[in-house]
Design an enzyme around this catalytic site. Structure first.
Site, short mmCIF file in Angstrom:
data_model
loop_
_atom_site.label_atom_id
_atom_site.label_comp_id
_atom_site.label_asym_id
_atom_site.label_seq_id
_atom_site.Cartn_x
_atom_site.Cartn_y
_atom_site.Cartn_z
N SER A 93 3.80 -10.27 1.55
CA SER A 93 3.20 -9.21 0.75
C SER A 93 2.54 -9.87 -0.47
CB SER A 93 4.24 -8.18 0.35
OG SER A 93 5.26 -8.80 -0.35
N GLU A 125 -11.80 -8.35 -2.87
CA GLU A 125 -12.08 -7.41 -1.78
C GLU A 125 -11.17 -6.21 -1.92
OE1 GLU A 125 -10.52 -10.59 0.65
OE2 GLU A 125 -9.43 -9.11 1.85
N LYS A 127 -8.34 -3.49 -1.46
CA LYS A 127 -7.01 -3.46 -0.84
C LYS A 127 -6.94 -2.16 -0.04
CE LYS A 127 -2.13 -4.06 -1.83
NZ LYS A 127 -1.60 -2.95 -1.05
N CYS A 428 30.47 8.20 -18.16
CA CYS A 428 29.91 8.26 -16.82
C CYS A 428 30.17 9.66 -16.23
CB CYS A 428 30.57 7.20 -15.94
SG CYS A 428 30.17 7.36 -14.21
N CYS A 452 34.83 3.45 -10.15
CA CYS A 452 33.81 4.50 -10.20
C CYS A 452 33.31 4.79 -8.79
CB CYS A 452 32.66 4.08 -11.09
SG CYS A 452 31.33 5.32 -11.09
S1 IVH Z 1 -3.95 -10.31 2.03
C1 IVH Z 1 -0.67 -13.50 2.17
N1 IVH Z 1 -5.89 -8.57 1.78
O1 IVH Z 1 -1.43 -5.25 1.19
C2 IVH Z 1 -1.44 -12.31 1.82
N2 IVH Z 1 -3.68 -7.74 2.10
O2 IVH Z 1 0.70 -5.65 -0.75
C3 IVH Z 1 -1.75 -11.43 2.96
N3 IVH Z 1 -3.55 -5.31 2.25
O3 IVH Z 1 0.93 -6.53 3.42
C4 IVH Z 1 -2.32 -10.14 2.58
N4 IVH Z 1 -5.69 -4.90 2.02
O4 IVH Z 1 -0.86 -4.94 4.34
C5 IVH Z 1 -4.57 -8.74 1.96
N5 IVH Z 1 -7.69 -7.15 1.63
C6 IVH Z 1 -6.40 -7.32 1.78
C7 IVH Z 1 -5.52 -6.24 1.95
C8 IVH Z 1 -4.16 -6.49 2.10
C9 IVH Z 1 -4.50 -4.35 2.20
C10 IVH Z 1 -2.12 -5.01 2.39
C11 IVH Z 1 -1.39 -5.84 3.43
C12 IVH Z 1 -0.26 -6.52 2.69
C13 IVH Z 1 -0.14 -5.66 1.48
C14 IVH Z 1 0.45 -6.46 0.33
#
Ligand code: IVH
Length: 707
Positions: A93, A125, A127, A428, A452
């Site tokens: 991630s 790019e 996300k 608590c 607890c």
């Molecule tokens: S690169 C090692 N590029 O975001 C890095 N991820 O938060 C590989 N995602 O699990 C990921 N758009 O599912 C990359 N342009 C993009 C992306 C992208 C969406 C998602 C992907 C990843 C998650 C991480």
């Protein structure tokens, strides 16, 4: 055809083999006709009947199952979930940036690690807000598609992925092995049409395009996937037998040349300010793209530098996701309640009049802590211009990504005359023990510890959660019930592993309980037995130690290798000083606060005894050390001193550790190699006195094959 069919029970082996061949051909033709949208040759019912007949013969004569068995083919409705796929290269991630400042920090961090000056070159790019998918091609043919899963192991969705128009079945001119990674998503127009169709059928509508995409890809019957309008953008890769290119940008262009859809808004940017400008551009276009994005991803362009930067636990050092600000909505805060977490933290939760935020109905939101409610940050400075939050207030809530909704602001002009400031409890609410805020801690904690019940239940829920023991059939609901059960209680993790024996002694009462039957009880016991064998990192994570999340658990497991070594180190570090303590702190990612929490957990007698009781039931798997076969420095202790010229200290350390070496800050008899750069002083001298091998940076790089 039907008149001549022999009943499966009457077949001999030869007849069965012939029939399996005939069915493979028939179903193969039917599949091709169906999926390539040629006029179907047989009805759906006829198709299903042939498949059942094939399965029945295979069940009677398992040895005759064909390599091209229709039950394994495209479109085969798998009966019992998806098979698991271990990713050849982990699917990671991304770390997040939420502000311009975070982006500047990111560039600085990268530059520092590489020992370079900003500006550096990055790609930017969108996300994509979908779900990631890994497509494996061998000799140009798509052979496997897998979801991300937990990053290490995903689900085999090959049949479904073949139904996505953007996923090429064959590639021309690709490396022999190529894993293409990207995002499956659904366009807004397709999403609206799908939901309209769902509603017309009386089926449930999807909350948002991402849920629709996920639900459509994870269909056991690939024919349903086919009917869903999924799309795919390629943006990364896993295993490759030959490099795609030298830069990220060129690699993406190669993927486009191979026939993948790549995002047209991908740009090359030099330096943080250019990244931020591109972020604003993409943000402006967001509403008109026709699909959901939730930020912009920045990646170091030079793949050589990406390799040097590598990874920290589960995220790459060379990339980051710059997230868009969250969506917000307004509603009434009806009540403030306190939840007690597994570490005793008292967390205030706002019960809200339900409101839709970004397509999801929200009725609870976090209020963080006492100070947040009072309108102060952790240093005592005012937030929201000092406005406090009260029961009965009109509040603004927001959601960012998948995280829990939060209360951001309050409109005090809507407050009634009876409004009173919220008084945070001093005890608590679950066990009545005093709640204490330690100096410097923003959170009040229940001091009840093991007595607890709320802490104990939350600890158990964490113990069985996904990244931990992940016991099928033992979720949050069941944990609550077992915890309060008088006859067959689960009060601590060890109790899970004695459950079956205790149940047997009671003549197997569990199967007669409400919510349980013979099958589900047997399944639960089998699932528990299956988890007696547990990887070290999962066990460490499962213990629920404060500050120790799954990535820290991974770091610890990799560092110590075995449970014995880990516990021995915790014992030796009890005094917060000495070699074991320094060694713990030397782990990149482990700080003093975390180290204290860890060591102290093992030295709290009741906790330690509970851990020992648990471990007695387990077979803990050592961490398969990173592939250091052939590494000339595996097991050696290395000290870097003086100025390094080819790499920074952090990089040298990470690289050496990846090769199985231990990096230490001081020279002793145990040191194997001292790498001395210009200006090396006392450490090099000490090495000389002790007769430890000393080498230059160039020699070191030659030794590890990086020269
Ligand atoms: S690169 C090692 N590029 O975001 C890095 N991820 O938060 C590989 N995602 O699990 C990921 N758009 O599912 C990359 N342009 C993009 C992306 C992208 C969406 C998602 C992907 C990843 C998650 C991480």
């Amino acid at each position: 055809m039907i008149e001549q069919e022999v009943a499966v029970a009457d077949m001999d082996e030869a007849a069965a083999a012939d029939e399996l061949a005939r069915l493979a051909a028939l179903l193969g033709r039917a599949n091709a006709a169906y999926y390539q949208q040629v006029a179907p040759e047989i009805s759906d019912a006829g198709y299903d009947r042939l498949k059942q007949r094939n399965a029945a013969i295979e069940a009677r004569f398992p040895a005759l199952k064909r390599a091209d068995s229709p039950s394994e083919q495209v479109g085969a409705p798998v009966s019992d979930g998806f098979a698991k796929v271990k990713h050849a290269v982990a699917m990671l991630s991304l770390g997040n940036a939420f502000s311009d400042e975070d982006v500047v920090d990111f560039e600085e961090r990268v530059a520092r690690y590489l020992g370079r000056e900003a500006p550096l070159e990055f790609t930017a790019e969108p996300k994509i807000d979908g779900l990631s998918l890994s497509l494996r091609y061998e000799d140009g043919a798509l052979v496997q598609a897998a979801t991300r899963g937990d990053g290490e192991t995903g689900e085999n969705v090959t049949a479904n992925a073949r139904m996505i128009a953007d996923v090429p079945q064959v590639l021309q001119g690709a490396p022999d092995v190529l894993e293409v990674r990207g995002e499956v998503y659904m366009r807004h127009a397709d999403f609206a049409a799908l939901n309209a169709a769902q509603e017309a059928k009386g089926a449930k509508a999807f909350a948002n395009p991402r849920n629709a995409a996920a639900g459509s890809l994870r269909q056991l019957d690939a024919r349903i996937t086919k009917a869903r309008p999924l799309a795919f953008f390629a943006y990364a890769w896993g295993e490759v037998s030959a490099p795609l290119a030298d830069t990220q940008m060129r690699a993406i262009e190669r993927l486009a040349e191979l026939g993948f859809s790549t995002n047209p808004l991908t740009r090359l940017c030099c330096g943080a300010q250019a990244l931020i400008a591109q972020y604003r551009q993409i943000e402006e276009q967001r509403a008109t793209l026709g699909y959901d994005i939730d930020g912009v991803v920045y990646k170091v362009n030079d793949l050589g530098l990406q390799r040097r930067l590598g990874f920290r636990s589960t995220t790459p050092r060379w990339a980051i996701a710059h997230k868009f600000p969250a969506e917000t909505a307004h509603t009434w805060l009806e009540k403030i309640e306190i939840q007690v977490g597994r570490t005793g933290a008292l967390s205030p939760v706002a019960r809200l009049t339900p409101v839709t935020v970004g397509g999801v109905v929200v009725s609870n939101a976090t209020l963080h802590n006492e100070d947040y409610i009072k309108g102060r940050d952790s240093k005592g400075n005012p937030i929201r211009e000092g406005r406090d939050i009260r029961e009965g207030d009109w509040v603004e809530v927001y959601r960012a990504g998948d995280v829990i909704p939060k209360v951001r602001d309050v409109d005090i002009s809507k407050r009634g005359p009876d409004s009173r400031p919220y008084v945070f409890p001093a005890v608590c609410p679950e066990c009545g023990s005093p709640a204490v805020r330690e100096a410097g801690d923003s959170v009040a904690r229940c001091t009840g510890g093991m007595i607890c019940p709320a802490q104990a239940v939350e600890k158990l829920k964490h113990f069985v959660s996904r990244g931990a023991f992940d016991i099928e059939g033992l979720g949050k609901k069941q944990i609550e019930a077992f915890f309060h059960d008088a006859q067959l209680p689960i009060r601590e993790p060890a109790d899970i592993f004695t459950l079956e024996d205790r149940d047997a002694r009671q003549m197997g009462k569990l199967k007669n309980r409400e919510g349980w039957g013979e099958k589900s009880a047997a399944k639960l016991f089998a699932a528990i037995r299956g988890r007696r064998e547990i990887p070290l990192n999962r066990l460490i994570f499962a213990l629920g130690i404060r500050h120790v999340g799954d990535s820290t658990a991974n770091l610890l497991a990799t560092h110590y290798g075995s449970w014995q070594a880990f516990v021995a180190a915790m014992d030796r570090a009890a005094t917060h000083e000495g070699e074991a303590w320094e060694d713990l702190l030397s782990i990149d990612g482990v700080g003093e606060v975390m180290a204290r929490a860890l060591v102290d957990t093992f030295h709290t007698p009741e906790t330690r005894q509970a851990i020992d009781r648990l471990v007695a039931h387990l077979d803990i798997q050592d961490v398969a050390a990173a592939d250091t076969s052939g590494s000339p420095v595996v097991g050696k202790t290395v000290v870097f001193t003086g100025t390094l010229e080819q790499m920074t200290r952090a990089e040298a350390k990470a690289r050496a550790e990846a090769l199985g070496a231990k990096v230490s800050g001081s020279v002793s008899k145990k040191t194997s190699i001292v790498v001395a750069g210009p200006g090396a002083g006392s450490k090099a001298k000490k090495a000389q006195e002790l007769g430890v091998e000393i080498m230059s940076e160039a020699d070191w790089l030659a030794l590890i094959g990086d020269a």
